[in-house]
Design a protein around this motif. Structure first.
Motif, PDB file in Angstrom:
ATOM      1  N   PHE A  52       2.026   2.028  -3.049  1.00  0.00           N
ATOM      2  CA  PHE A  52       3.120   1.999  -4.032  1.00  0.00           C
ATOM      3  C   PHE A  52       3.952   0.730  -3.921  1.00  0.00           C
ATOM      4  CE2 PHE A  52       4.058   6.830  -4.732  1.00  0.00           C
ATOM      5  CZ  PHE A  52       2.937   6.906  -5.531  1.00  0.00           C
ATOM      6  N   VAL A  53       4.243   0.118  -5.033  1.00  0.00           N
ATOM      7  CA  VAL A  53       5.387  -0.787  -5.093  1.00  0.00           C
ATOM      8  C   VAL A  53       6.314  -0.226  -6.171  1.00  0.00           C
ATOM      9  CG1 VAL A  53       4.297  -2.889  -4.256  1.00  0.00           C
ATOM     10  CG2 VAL A  53       4.139  -2.327  -6.655  1.00  0.00           C
ATOM     11  N   GLN A  54       7.604  -0.228  -5.870  1.00  0.00           N
ATOM     12  CA  GLN A  54       8.531   0.463  -6.756  1.00  0.00           C
ATOM     13  C   GLN A  54       9.420  -0.488  -7.536  1.00  0.00           C
ATOM     14  OE1 GLN A  54      10.808   3.333  -4.598  1.00  0.00           O
ATOM     15  NE2 GLN A  54       9.009   4.239  -3.648  1.00  0.00           N
ATOM     16  N   GLN A  93       7.124  -5.009 -15.596  1.00  0.00           N
ATOM     17  CA  GLN A  93       7.090  -6.436 -15.280  1.00  0.00           C
ATOM     18  C   GLN A  93       6.130  -6.729 -14.110  1.00  0.00           C
ATOM     19  OE1 GLN A  93      10.310  -8.378 -12.844  1.00  0.00           O
ATOM     20  NE2 GLN A  93      11.065  -8.815 -14.886  1.00  0.00           N
ATOM     21  N   PHE A  94       6.154  -5.870 -13.084  1.00  0.00           N
ATOM     22  CA  PHE A  94       5.247  -6.048 -11.945  1.00  0.00           C
ATOM     23  C   PHE A  94       3.795  -6.042 -12.411  1.00  0.00           C
ATOM     24  CE2 PHE A  94       8.323  -4.057  -8.641  1.00  0.00           C
ATOM     25  CZ  PHE A  94       8.933  -5.280  -8.458  1.00  0.00           C
ATOM     26  N   GLU A 128      12.899  -0.736  -9.831  1.00  0.00           N
ATOM     27  CA  GLU A 128      14.118   0.064  -9.821  1.00  0.00           C
ATOM     28  C   GLU A 128      14.253   0.865 -11.114  1.00  0.00           C
ATOM     29  OE1 GLU A 128      17.482  -0.460 -11.225  1.00  0.00           O
ATOM     30  OE2 GLU A 128      17.403  -2.490 -12.014  1.00  0.00           O
ATOM     31  N   LYS A 161      -4.787  -3.140  -4.578  1.00  0.00           N
ATOM     32  CA  LYS A 161      -3.900  -3.328  -3.440  1.00  0.00           C
ATOM     33  C   LYS A 161      -2.522  -2.737  -3.722  1.00  0.00           C
ATOM     34  CE  LYS A 161      -2.853  -6.862  -0.109  1.00  0.00           C
ATOM     35  NZ  LYS A 161      -2.245  -8.174  -0.129  1.00  0.00           N
ATOM     36  N   HIS A 162      -2.050  -2.936  -4.959  1.00  0.00           N
ATOM     37  CA  HIS A 162      -0.715  -2.458  -5.304  1.00  0.00           C
ATOM     38  C   HIS A 162      -0.759  -1.636  -6.579  1.00  0.00           C
ATOM     39  CE1 HIS A 162       1.103  -4.886  -2.239  1.00  0.00           C
ATOM     40  NE2 HIS A 162       0.623  -6.003  -2.751  1.00  0.00           N
ATOM     41  N   GLY A 196       9.494  -5.022  -4.510  1.00  0.00           N
ATOM     42  CA  GLY A 196       8.795  -3.773  -4.760  1.00  0.00           C
ATOM     43  C   GLY A 196       9.297  -2.607  -3.917  1.00  0.00           C
ATOM     44  N   ASN A 197      10.409  -2.793  -3.203  1.00  0.00           N
ATOM     45  CA  ASN A 197      11.105  -1.668  -2.558  1.00  0.00           C
ATOM     46  C   ASN A 197      10.196  -0.849  -1.631  1.00  0.00           C
ATOM     47  OD1 ASN A 197      13.086   0.136  -1.960  1.00  0.00           O
ATOM     48  ND2 ASN A 197      13.467   0.793  -4.065  1.00  0.00           N
ATOM     49  N   ILE A 198       9.442  -1.510  -0.766  1.00  0.00           N
ATOM     50  CA  ILE A 198       8.533  -0.809   0.147  1.00  0.00           C
ATOM     51  C   ILE A 198       9.224  -0.600   1.492  1.00  0.00           C
ATOM     52  CG2 ILE A 198       6.245  -0.844   1.218  1.00  0.00           C
ATOM     53  CD1 ILE A 198       5.506  -3.002  -0.890  1.00  0.00           C
ATOM     54  N   LEU A 208       6.426 -15.075 -11.090  1.00  0.00           N
ATOM     55  CA  LEU A 208       5.378 -15.695 -11.901  1.00  0.00           C
ATOM     56  C   LEU A 208       4.565 -16.709 -11.100  1.00  0.00           C
ATOM     57  CD1 LEU A 208       7.171 -16.281 -15.332  1.00  0.00           C
ATOM     58  CD2 LEU A 208       5.513 -14.525 -14.755  1.00  0.00           C
ATOM     59  N   PHE A 237       5.717  -8.499  -2.846  1.00  0.00           N
ATOM     60  CA  PHE A 237       5.597  -7.194  -2.180  1.00  0.00           C
ATOM     61  C   PHE A 237       5.217  -7.320  -0.711  1.00  0.00           C
ATOM     62  CE2 PHE A 237       3.567  -6.449  -6.518  1.00  0.00           C
ATOM     63  CZ  PHE A 237       4.787  -6.310  -7.150  1.00  0.00           C
ATOM     64  N   LEU A 253      -1.710 -12.349  -2.106  1.00  0.00           N
ATOM     65  CA  LEU A 253      -0.534 -12.619  -2.927  1.00  0.00           C
ATOM     66  C   LEU A 253       0.741 -12.339  -2.146  1.00  0.00           C
ATOM     67  CD1 LEU A 253      -1.735 -11.117  -6.318  1.00  0.00           C
ATOM     68  CD2 LEU A 253      -1.493 -13.527  -5.728  1.00  0.00           C
ATOM     69  N   PRO A 307      -0.861 -13.651  -9.456  1.00  0.00           N
ATOM     70  CA  PRO A 307      -2.267 -14.080  -9.499  1.00  0.00           C
ATOM     71  C   PRO A 307      -2.527 -15.167 -10.530  1.00  0.00           C
ATOM     72  CG  PRO A 307      -2.021 -11.876 -10.417  1.00  0.00           C
ATOM     73  CD  PRO A 307      -0.710 -12.235  -9.799  1.00  0.00           C
ATOM     74  N   ASN A 308      -1.648 -15.318 -11.517  1.00  0.00           N
ATOM     75  CA  ASN A 308      -1.857 -16.350 -12.528  1.00  0.00           C
ATOM     76  C   ASN A 308      -1.017 -17.599 -12.277  1.00  0.00           C
ATOM     77  OD1 ASN A 308      -3.569 -14.546 -13.959  1.00  0.00           O
ATOM     78  ND2 ASN A 308      -1.735 -13.528 -14.734  1.00  0.00           N
ATOM     79  N   GLN A 346      11.282  -2.794 -14.955  1.00  0.00           N
ATOM     80  CA  GLN A 346      10.859  -3.671 -13.866  1.00  0.00           C
ATOM     81  C   GLN A 346       9.435  -3.332 -13.420  1.00  0.00           C
ATOM     82  OE1 GLN A 346      12.814  -3.540 -10.095  1.00  0.00           O
ATOM     83  NE2 GLN A 346      12.185  -5.621  -9.638  1.00  0.00           N
ATOM     84  N   THR A 366       2.886  -9.134 -14.973  1.00  0.00           N
ATOM     85  CA  THR A 366       2.689 -10.429 -14.329  1.00  0.00           C
ATOM     86  C   THR A 366       1.452 -10.416 -13.435  1.00  0.00           C
ATOM     87  OG1 THR A 366       4.138  -9.764 -12.506  1.00  0.00           O
ATOM     88  CG2 THR A 366       5.150 -11.013 -14.302  1.00  0.00           C
ATOM     89  N   GLY A 367       0.774  -9.258 -13.337  1.00  0.00           N
ATOM     90  CA  GLY A 367      -0.455  -9.189 -12.549  1.00  0.00           C
ATOM     91  C   GLY A 367      -0.228  -9.035 -11.058  1.00  0.00           C
ATOM     92  N   ASN A 368       1.035  -8.966 -10.623  1.00  0.00           N
ATOM     93  CA  ASN A 368       1.292  -8.836  -9.190  1.00  0.00           C
ATOM     94  C   ASN A 368       0.868  -7.460  -8.669  1.00  0.00           C
ATOM     95  OD1 ASN A 368       2.534 -11.326  -8.085  1.00  0.00           O
ATOM     96  ND2 ASN A 368       3.874 -11.028  -9.845  1.00  0.00           N
ATOM     97  N   ALA A 369       0.988  -6.432  -9.510  1.00  0.00           N
ATOM     98  CA  ALA A 369       0.377  -5.142  -9.211  1.00  0.00           C
ATOM     99  C   ALA A 369      -0.784  -4.988 -10.185  1.00  0.00           C
ATOM    100  CB  ALA A 369       1.386  -4.010  -9.380  1.00  0.00           C
TER     101      ALA A 369
END
Lengths: 225, 246
Positions: free
Chosen positions: B157-159, B168-169, B161, B124-125, A171-173, A67, A89, A86, A71-72, B165, B172-175
Motif C-alpha cells: 500500500f501507498v496511501q 495522482q500517484f 491523503e 511494487k506499489h 505515500g504515508n507508509i 514527476l 514511497f 524508483l 518512471p517517466n 492524491q 504519474t506512474g509512481n504506483a
C-alpha cells in the motif's frame, strides 16, 4: 500516551533529519565555500537555485520531484537503470527530497561564516606555506564554527518540520515514510484531536528548544567577524 | 447623489436576486460539481463557489466557523454527525450520489476486466486513499478483505491523503495501479485512459455520498436552490455520466 505508531514516526523523523543534515554538511560545505570565495558570474544563478526552496511552496517541489523521480521522469529512468528502483514511497526518496528542501538552511549560514573570515587569515596561512586544503581545514573551518553550528541546527530542525514535500512523495507508509508531521495531519483529519495534541504539542516544544539553543549557543551571531 | 443611490439600488437588487452559495465539495466529486455549477448558474442566476477537499478537513473547518453553506460529503456519516451536533440543518440531508470504486492503472492493458492482476501480484506499489480518512479507501480495504487478498497486498500500500492524491500517484506512474473513484477516470460515459476494473458493488458497503445545508446556509435562497437543482433530473443525468449511481 505515545502509541507504537507515534514512536515509529518520531524515530523515522529523527533518522530522516539526521541523515539529511549529515549529507547536507558534506554537500553544502563545498558549495558554501565556492559561493563565498568565487568571483564567477555563476555565483548569482547558483545562489538563487540553492535558495529556491525558501520561496517555493513545498507542493511545487513535491509535485516536480514526483514527476522527475517517477518512471517517466529523467531521475526515475536513471535510478531504475542503476538498479535502485524508483525513489518515491521510499526512505531514500525522502532523503533526496529533504536534501533539496533544507539546502539553503545549511548552505547560507556556512557561506556567511566563510565570507566573514575574509582574505586575511587565509593569506597569512598561505605565507606560512599551508596548502589550500590545509588552510581550509585548519583556518577556515574552525573560524566558521558558529556558521556550522547554526547550519546543523537549522538543517535538522527544518527537516523535522517538513510536511508538504513528504506528503506528496511519501505515500504515508508506516516506518518508511510516515513522519511525525504527516501523522499529526492524519490524526487531525481523522478527528483524533487528543492524539494530535500529544505530537503537535511535542513539536512546538521541540521547535522552541531548538531555536532557544541556537540563540544561547550563538550569542555573538551579529558580532562574528 | 441620485446617481449613486441608483447604482447602490442596482447593486442591492442584484445582490438579493442573484446570490452566492459557498459549497464544500468532496474531492472525488470535483469534476461533476463543476459541471453542475455551470448548469445551476445558467438556470437560476445564482453563483456556486466551490471548494474541493477531504471531507474530514471540511468537518474540522465547519466546526471552526468556515463560511461553507452546503457540504457535498464523500460519505453519509459526516453530514449526519454535523446535523447531530447542530452544525447542519435538520431535514436537509439526502444522498446525491452513490460512488463506485475502480481499480485503475495509467498503463493500457495492465488491469484486466476481472481484477485478476490483484492475484497475480507483480506490482511494487498499489495506491489507495487513506482508509481512516477517505470512504473510497475504506471501501478498497473492504473489497480486498472480501477477496481474501488484504494480507498479501497490504504491505504494498501507498496511501494518498485523499482520493485526488491517490489518483495522482497512479497517473504519474509512481504506483503501478490503485483504487480510485470511478468518477475520476470516467469521461463521457467510459474510462478515459489506461486500464480499469470496476469493482463489483457487492464487495464493499455502498459508498453513499450525502449533501446537507450547513448552519451558515440557513435562510439563504441560493443554498436552497442549489439543493433543489442537485436533486433535479438534469443534475442526476450529469452525475450518472461520471459513473455514479443515483
Amino acid at each position: 500516551m505515545l502509541t507504537p505508531a507515534d514512536l515509529g514516526a518520531i524515530w523515522l523523523t529523527l533518522k530522516l533529519a539526521g541523515v539529511t543534515t549529515l549529507l547536507l554538511l558534506l554537500i553544502g560545505t563545498p558549495i558554501a565555500w565556492w559561493l563565498a570565495r568565487t568571483r564567477s558570474w555563476w555565483k548569482g544563478p547558483v545562489g538563487a537555485v540553492v535558495a529556491l526552496p525558501i520561496v517555493l511552496p513545498p507542493t511545487v517541489l513535491g509535485f516536480y520531484l514526483l514527476l522527475l523521480m517517477g518512471p517517466n521522469g529523467p531521475v526515475g529512468r536513471f535510478t531504475e537503470w542503476a538498479g535502485i528502483g524508483l525513489l518515491p514511497f521510499s526512505f531514500g526518496g525522502l532523503v533526496v527530497a529533504s536534501v533539496f528542501y533544507s539546502m539553503p538552511f545549511v548552505v547560507q549560514p556556512i557561506q556567511n561564516a566563510f565570507e566573514a573570515i575574509g582574505d586575511g587569515p587565509l593569506e597569512a596561512a598561505a605565507t606560512l606555506r599551508a596548502s589550500p586544503l590545509d588552510a581550509f581545514f585548519s583556518v577556515a573551518v574552525p573560524l566558521a564554527r558558529p556558521g556550522f553550528l547554526t547550519a546543523t541546527i537549522l538543517g535538522f530542525a527544518h527537516t523535522v518540520g517538513e510536511f508538504g514535500v513528504v506528503l506528496m512523495i511519501g505515500g504515508n507508509i508506516p516506518d518508511k515514510t510516515r513522519v511525525v508531521s504527516v501523522l499529526i495531519y492524519d490524526h487531525v483529519e481523522a478527528l483524533e484531536y487528543a492524539q494530535a495534541h500529544v505530537l503537535a504539542g511535542g513539536m512546538v516544544v521541540f521547535a522552541f528548544l531548538v531555536l532557544l539553543a541556537l540563540y544561547l549557543l550563538n550569542p555573538t551571531g551579529r558580532k562574528r567577524r | 447623489m441620485k446617481r449613486i443611490a441608483f447604482v447602490l439600488g442596482l447593486l442591492w437588487s442584484a445582490a438579493t436576486l442573484a446570490d452566492d452559495v459557498q459549497v464544500a465539495v468532496a474531492a472525488n466529486f470535483t469534476a461533476p460539481a463543476k459541471q453542475i455549477a455551470e448548469g445551476f448558474e445558467k438556470e437560476t442566476g445564482h453563483k456556486a463557489r466551490l471548494s474541493f477537499g477531504a471531507t474530514g478537513k471540511f468537518y474540522a473547518q465547519v466546526k471552526n466557523g468556515a463560511p461553507f453553506e452546503v457540504l457535498l460529503s464523500a460519505d453519509d456519516s459526516t453530514p449526519a454527525r454535523l446535523e447531530a451536533e447542530g452544525a447542519a440543518l435538520a431535514g436537509t440531508r439526502f444522498t446525491y450520489a452513490t460512488g463506485r470504486l475502480v481499480l485503475w492503472s495509467s498503463k493500457p492493458g495492465y488491469v484486466d476486466d476481472k481484477g485478476g492482476v490483484l492475484k497475480m501480484g507483480g506490482f511494487k506499489h498499489i495506491a489507495i486513499a487513506n482508509p481512516k480518512l477517505a470512504p473510497y479507501g475504506a471501501a478498497a480495504v473492504e473489497a480486498l478483505t472480501s477477496l481474501k487478498l488484504l494480507d498479501v497486498i497490504q504491505p504494498r500500500f501507498v496511501q494518498g491523503e485523499n482520493i485526488a492524491q491517490t489518483h495522482q500517484f497512479i497517473a504519474t506512474g509512481n504506483a503501478e495501479l490503485g483504487f480510485v473513484a470511478l468518477s475520476q477516470v470516467m469521461k463521457d460515459g467510459k474510462v478515459g485512459a489506461g486500464s480499469a476494473w470496476v469493482v463489483p458493488a457487492t464487495l464493499h458497503q455502498p459508498i453513499k455520498q450525502d449533501a446537507v445545508i450547513l448552519d451558515k446556509g440557513k435562510g439563504k435562497p441560493a443554498a436552497q436552490a442549489w439543493m433543489e437543482y442537485l436533486k433535479g433530473d438534469k443534475a442526476k443525468a450529469m452525475i450518472r455520466s461520471f459513473g455514479y449511481e443515483i
